[in-house]
Design an enzyme around this catalytic site. Structure first.
Site, PDB file in Angstrom:
ATOM      1  N   ASN A  13      31.522  38.771  35.816  1.00  0.00           N
ATOM      2  CA  ASN A  13      32.510  39.136  34.970  1.00  0.00           C
ATOM      3  C   ASN A  13      33.775  38.314  34.994  1.00  0.00           C
ATOM      4  OD1 ASN A  13      34.779  40.412  33.828  1.00  0.00           O
ATOM      5  ND2 ASN A  13      34.346  42.526  34.625  1.00  0.00           N
ATOM      6  N   ARG A  94      29.566  39.956  31.223  1.00  0.00           N
ATOM      7  CA  ARG A  94      30.465  40.743  30.366  1.00  0.00           C
ATOM      8  C   ARG A  94      30.895  39.617  29.428  1.00  0.00           C
ATOM      9  NH1 ARG A  94      36.692  41.851  31.335  1.00  0.00           N
ATOM     10  NH2 ARG A  94      37.004  43.276  29.580  1.00  0.00           N
ATOM     11  N   HIS A 185      37.060  46.406  26.266  1.00  0.00           N
ATOM     12  CA  HIS A 185      36.911  47.312  27.509  1.00  0.00           C
ATOM     13  C   HIS A 185      35.625  48.499  27.251  1.00  0.00           C
ATOM     14  CE1 HIS A 185      41.178  47.056  29.350  1.00  0.00           C
ATOM     15  NE2 HIS A 185      40.486  46.159  29.857  1.00  0.00           N
ATOM     16  N   ARG A 246      50.386  41.429  29.003  1.00  0.00           N
ATOM     17  CA  ARG A 246      50.215  41.454  27.272  1.00  0.00           C
ATOM     18  C   ARG A 246      51.187  42.553  26.649  1.00  0.00           C
ATOM     19  NH1 ARG A 246      44.043  42.295  27.252  1.00  0.00           N
ATOM     20  NH2 ARG A 246      43.730  41.202  29.355  1.00  0.00           N
ATOM     21  N   GLU A 390      31.941  49.192  35.937  1.00  0.00           N
ATOM     22  CA  GLU A 390      31.414  48.062  34.787  1.00  0.00           C
ATOM     23  C   GLU A 390      30.311  47.346  35.244  1.00  0.00           C
ATOM     24  OE1 GLU A 390      35.769  46.995  34.271  1.00  0.00           O
ATOM     25  OE2 GLU A 390      35.111  46.471  32.480  1.00  0.00           O
TER      26      GLU A 390
HETATM   27  P1  ADP Z   1      41.251  44.133  35.680  1.00  0.00           P
HETATM   28  O1  ADP Z   1      39.804  44.658  35.715  1.00  0.00           O
HETATM   29  O2  ADP Z   1      41.745  44.441  34.208  1.00  0.00           O
HETATM   30  O3  ADP Z   1      41.467  42.701  36.015  1.00  0.00           O
HETATM   31  P2  ADP Z   1      41.943  46.241  37.413  1.00  0.00           P
HETATM   32  O4  ADP Z   1      41.120  47.527  36.867  1.00  0.00           O
HETATM   33  O5  ADP Z   1      41.272  45.809  38.722  1.00  0.00           O
HETATM   34  O6  ADP Z   1      42.156  45.241  36.287  1.00  0.00           O
HETATM   35  O7  ADP Z   1      43.259  46.870  37.645  1.00  0.00           O
HETATM   36  C1  ADP Z   1      44.122  45.833  38.191  1.00  0.00           C
HETATM   37  C2  ADP Z   1      45.747  46.560  38.321  1.00  0.00           C
HETATM   38  O8  ADP Z   1      45.374  47.937  39.099  1.00  0.00           O
HETATM   39  C3  ADP Z   1      46.705  46.121  38.877  1.00  0.00           C
HETATM   40  O9  ADP Z   1      47.899  46.300  38.247  1.00  0.00           O
HETATM   41  C4  ADP Z   1      46.932  46.396  40.450  1.00  0.00           C
HETATM   42  O10 ADP Z   1      47.960  46.216  40.970  1.00  0.00           O
HETATM   43  C5  ADP Z   1      46.268  48.066  40.220  1.00  0.00           C
HETATM   44  N1  ADP Z   1      45.991  48.516  41.268  1.00  0.00           N
HETATM   45  C6  ADP Z   1      44.742  48.237  41.981  1.00  0.00           C
HETATM   46  N2  ADP Z   1      44.522  48.890  42.982  1.00  0.00           N
HETATM   47  C7  ADP Z   1      45.927  49.719  43.251  1.00  0.00           C
HETATM   48  C8  ADP Z   1      46.481  50.586  44.212  1.00  0.00           C
HETATM   49  N3  ADP Z   1      45.645  50.787  45.489  1.00  0.00           N
HETATM   50  N4  ADP Z   1      47.692  50.825  44.077  1.00  0.00           N
HETATM   51  C9  ADP Z   1      48.536  50.552  43.099  1.00  0.00           C
HETATM   52  N5  ADP Z   1      47.924  49.686  42.034  1.00  0.00           N
HETATM   53  C10 ADP Z   1      46.535  49.332  42.115  1.00  0.00           C
END
Ligand code: ADP
Length: 406
Positions: A13, A94, A185, A246, A390
């Site tokens: 991914n 992905r 997504h 974004r 995912e």
């Molecule tokens: P993507 O897959 O779109 O890169 P994620 O689903 O992994 O993103 O989510 C990333 C976001 O989730 C970030 O803003 C991160 O700070 C937040 N995040 C992940 N774990 C925690 C946590 N334990 N507490 C607060 N925010 C979190």
């Protein structure tokens, strides 16, 4: 070593600033290896992974790009796991945008690569890096070269009605150039919808739910009678909610203003809206939600950003209830923020009390860190946290295609 090591799928991914990878058995859902490269192109790029219960973390280098990070994953991490590697039956990638031609998961060949390339302008941050992932795997694992499957974020939205996917611009832009809402997504939204069918013990085709996938990218989708009927991401993953970097929805005239009055070039504006806006732009400090959660009651920039995030989110949820016919079975929070930040769920549901949401504070605080479950009182319209997976969804799609290869 597990004697039943077989039918494994490698899932890749490639995101805009991170790469997630995993090796798992889609049949029994067992994950043998999973990892994440974070902070690509930043001052310190590092990798974390776990394999058979052991955890590792390493700095890869400075300002590492996707290609170098992929080489590291393959040459330094995967190459150590020969027993696992020799049991791979396929690779699932992905891919964010299938463009106008590809509507569902597909075995990758030269024509599919061309279609993904043709859709680059619809997902400029994602499709190019998805292609780097595909080409690297084909080169590094020639035995699996005919067993690579592309799983598209856009597939889940193929049955949206015209009323949702058309923009009110001259119709020929859709007919001649494919300009419409495609959504993104979808792999996560589809996975969550199927989980909810199980959780609610309801036939998939009877499901009426609203799903909020809140991560660095964020989107809401409305599912009515098991069909996705609207989603917040648009032609590209830039439209909709406030995201990490974004902007989500803006008045398009802001672009004309930036260009004509501020003399910013189109490339500069694209960078501002995709990489310097959202939570990062509003706060001027961070796009990482941990910062906002920690500082909500301490710093004005954090409070302002979170409040705008929840304002936009609650407006989308409320507007999607009018697509539910006469019943909303559940609202679901998922993604890194949706799964881990009770504050966001609380602030959003408080704004939606008119729709019958009554948050259960204890359940809300408890449901973090990989836990799934109900977060509302029994008399409330139900809201759930459901952890997304995912990688598993991509592995299962990949298996379904690989087993049909003659
Ligand atoms: P993507 O897959 O779109 O890169 P994620 O689903 O992994 O993103 O989510 C990333 C976001 O989730 C970030 O803003 C991160 O700070 C937040 N995040 C992940 N774990 C925690 C946590 N334990 N507490 C607060 N925010 C979190």
């Amino acid at each position: 070593m597990d004697k039943k090591l077989n039918n494994l799928i490698l899932v890749l991914n490639c995101g805009s600033s991170s790469i997630k990878f995993a090796i798992l058995n889609p049949n029994n859902k067992k994950k043998y290896l999973s990892g994440l490269v974070e902070c690509l192109y930043l001052s310190e790029t590092y990798i974390t992974w776990q394999c058979l219960g052991l955890k590792y973390k390493k700095k890869i280098g400075i300002k590492i790009n996707h290609q170098d990070a992929l080489n590291f994953i393959i040459d330094q991490v995967l190459s150590q796991e020969k027993d696992i590697l020799k049991n791979l039956i396929g690779v699932g990638h992905r891919v964010v945008h299938g463009g106008t031609k590809i509507k569902k998961s597909i075995l990758i060949n030269d024509n599919v690569i061309k279609c993904i390339q043709d859709a680059v302008s619809f997902a400029p941050l994602h499709n190019p890096v998805n292609l780097i992932g595909i080409k690297t795997i084909i080169k590094k694992y020639p035995v699996l070269s005919k067993k690579n499957v592309a799983v598209f974020d856009t597939s889940f939205y193929q049955n949206m009605p015209e009323t949702s996917f058309l923009y009110a611009i001259p119709y020929n832009f859709y007919k001649e150039h494919g300009i419409r809402r495609y959504g993104a997504h979808g792999t996560s939204h589809n996975y969550i919808a199927h989980q909810m069918s199980f959780v609610l013990n309801k036939k998939f085709k009877l499901l009426n739910i609203i799903i909020c996938h809140l991560g660095n990218g964020a989107s809401v989708s409305a599912v009515c009678n098991g069909i996705c009927v609207d989603t917040s991401m648009g032609l590209t993953p830039l439209e909709g909610l406030v995201m990490g970097t974004r902007s989500g929805d803006i008045d398009p005239s802001i672009i004309f203003f930036m260009n004509k009055t501020l003399n910013l070039s189109i490339d500069e504006i694209e960078t501002i809206l995709t990489k310097k806006s959202g939570l990062l732009g509003l706060s001027g400090i961070s796009s990482d939600f941990r910062y906002f959660e920690k500082n909500y009651n301490l710093k004005q920039d954090a409070k302002r950003s979170v409040d705008i995030f929840c304002h936009r989110l609650s407006k989308y949820i409320a507007s999607y209830t009018c697509l539910m016919e006469n019943r909303l079975d559940a609202l679901i929070f998922t993604g890194g923020i949706g799964e881990n930040v009770p504050l966001i769920r609380k602030l959003t549901l408080l704004k939606l009390s008119l729709l019958g949401f009554k948050i259960d504070s204890k359940l809300n605080l408890f449901t973090i860190g990989g836990k799934s479950g109900l977060i509302t009182e029994s008399s409330s319209t139900p809201a759930f946290v459901i952890t997304t997976d995912e990688e598993l969804a991509i592995a299962q799609e990949t298996r379904n295609i690989i087993i049909n290869i003659k």
